[in-house]
Design a protein around this motif. Structure first.
Motif, PDB file in Angstrom:
ATOM      1  N   GLN A 123       0.835  -1.193   0.000  1.00  0.00           N
ATOM      2  CA  GLN A 123       0.000   0.000   0.000  1.00  0.00           C
ATOM      3  C   GLN A 123       0.871   1.244   0.000  1.00  0.00           C
ATOM      4  N   TYR A 124       0.467   2.259  -0.731  1.00  0.00           N
ATOM      5  CA  TYR A 124       1.192   3.526  -0.752  1.00  0.00           C
ATOM      6  C   TYR A 124       0.914   4.250   0.566  1.00  0.00           C
ATOM      7  N   PRO A 125       1.980   4.590   1.334  1.00  0.00           N
ATOM      8  CA  PRO A 125       1.767   5.165   2.667  1.00  0.00           C
ATOM      9  C   PRO A 125       1.464   6.662   2.671  1.00  0.00           C
ATOM     10  N   GLY A 126       1.740   7.343   1.573  1.00  0.00           N
ATOM     11  CA  GLY A 126       1.574   8.800   1.542  1.00  0.00           C
ATOM     12  C   GLY A 126       0.129   9.227   1.353  1.00  0.00           C
ATOM     13  N   PRO A 127      -0.085  10.545   1.200  1.00  0.00           N
ATOM     14  CA  PRO A 127      -1.444  11.048   1.001  1.00  0.00           C
ATOM     15  C   PRO A 127      -1.989  10.605  -0.351  1.00  0.00           C
ATOM     16  N   THR A 128      -3.247  10.182  -0.368  1.00  0.00           N
ATOM     17  CA  THR A 128      -3.846   9.697  -1.613  1.00  0.00           C
ATOM     18  C   THR A 128      -4.947  10.630  -2.116  1.00  0.00           C
ATOM     19  N   PHE A 129      -5.175  11.744  -1.446  1.00  0.00           N
ATOM     20  CA  PHE A 129      -6.105  12.776  -1.894  1.00  0.00           C
ATOM     21  C   PHE A 129      -7.475  12.220  -2.238  1.00  0.00           C
ATOM     22  N   GLY A 130      -7.977  11.349  -1.365  1.00  0.00           N
ATOM     23  CA  GLY A 130      -9.334  10.840  -1.510  1.00  0.00           C
ATOM     24  C   GLY A 130      -9.494   9.652  -2.433  1.00  0.00           C
ATOM     25  N   LEU A 131      -8.422   9.199  -3.083  1.00  0.00           N
ATOM     26  CA  LEU A 131      -8.563   8.060  -3.992  1.00  0.00           C
ATOM     27  C   LEU A 131      -9.032   6.820  -3.245  1.00  0.00           C
ATOM     28  N   ARG A 132      -8.448   6.572  -2.069  1.00  0.00           N
ATOM     29  CA  ARG A 132      -8.838   5.370  -1.306  1.00  0.00           C
ATOM     30  C   ARG A 132     -10.279   5.460  -0.834  1.00  0.00           C
ATOM     31  N   THR A 133     -10.702   6.657  -0.436  1.00  0.00           N
ATOM     32  CA  THR A 133     -12.079   6.787   0.041  1.00  0.00           C
ATOM     33  C   THR A 133     -13.078   6.569  -1.092  1.00  0.00           C
ATOM     34  N   MET A 134     -12.633   6.728  -2.339  1.00  0.00           N
ATOM     35  CA  MET A 134     -13.486   6.438  -3.501  1.00  0.00           C
ATOM     36  C   MET A 134     -13.429   4.962  -3.871  1.00  0.00           C
TER      37      MET A 134
END
Length: 142
Positions: A7-18
């Motif tokens: 998993q990418y540990p950095g900020p995902t700017f809402g991609l995961r929440t989508m």
């Protein structure tokens, strides 16, 4: 045994929440992030990280995949062939990339405006705090 995706540990700017999985992966030189259409996932180079504008770029490609469905891969391939026949750069001048770069630029402009507004607000707050401090010092001196 298949390798486990990191998993990418950095900020995902809402991609995961989508519901879009974001993974770390070594990509080609100069590539910061990429969409893998069959997996509907975004892969990010651990060295470069992911910015909000780049996340928007990749999200545009996912929207394109959703828009064209099963025809998206042949359609993109045909567009790329036509772009090459026109002697243009597929990475920057295909209609798919032009749409994604347009959205990316829009996000960058918005980020820049928000940063400018935050900086102005910070400066105004600092001036107000300085005036309040000098007023309280005058009251103390009396």
């Amino acid at each position: 045994m298949p390798s486990k995706k990191k998993q990418y540990p950095g900020p995902t700017f809402g991609l995961r929440t989508m519901g879009i999985p974001v993974y770390e992966k070594e990509l080609e030189r100069g590539v910061n992030a990429a969409v893998f259409p069959l997996e509907r996932a975004v892969y990010v180079s651990p060295k470069s990280g992911l910015t909000a504008s780049r996340a928007e770029h990749e999200l545009t490609h996912l929207r394109q995949l959703a828009r064209y469905g099963i025809l998206s891969l042949p359609a993109a391939g045909l567009q790329n062939i036509l772009t090459i026949l026109r002697r243009r750069d597929v990475a920057t001048e295909s209609p798919w990339e032009l749409e994604a770069y347009e959205r990316q630029a829009k996000t960058e402009r918005r980020e820049k405006a928000e940063t400018k507004a935050r900086t102005a607000q910070y400066a105004a707050d600092k001036r107000r705090a300085g005036r309040a401090r000098s007023t309280s010092e005058k009251v103390r001196d009396k």
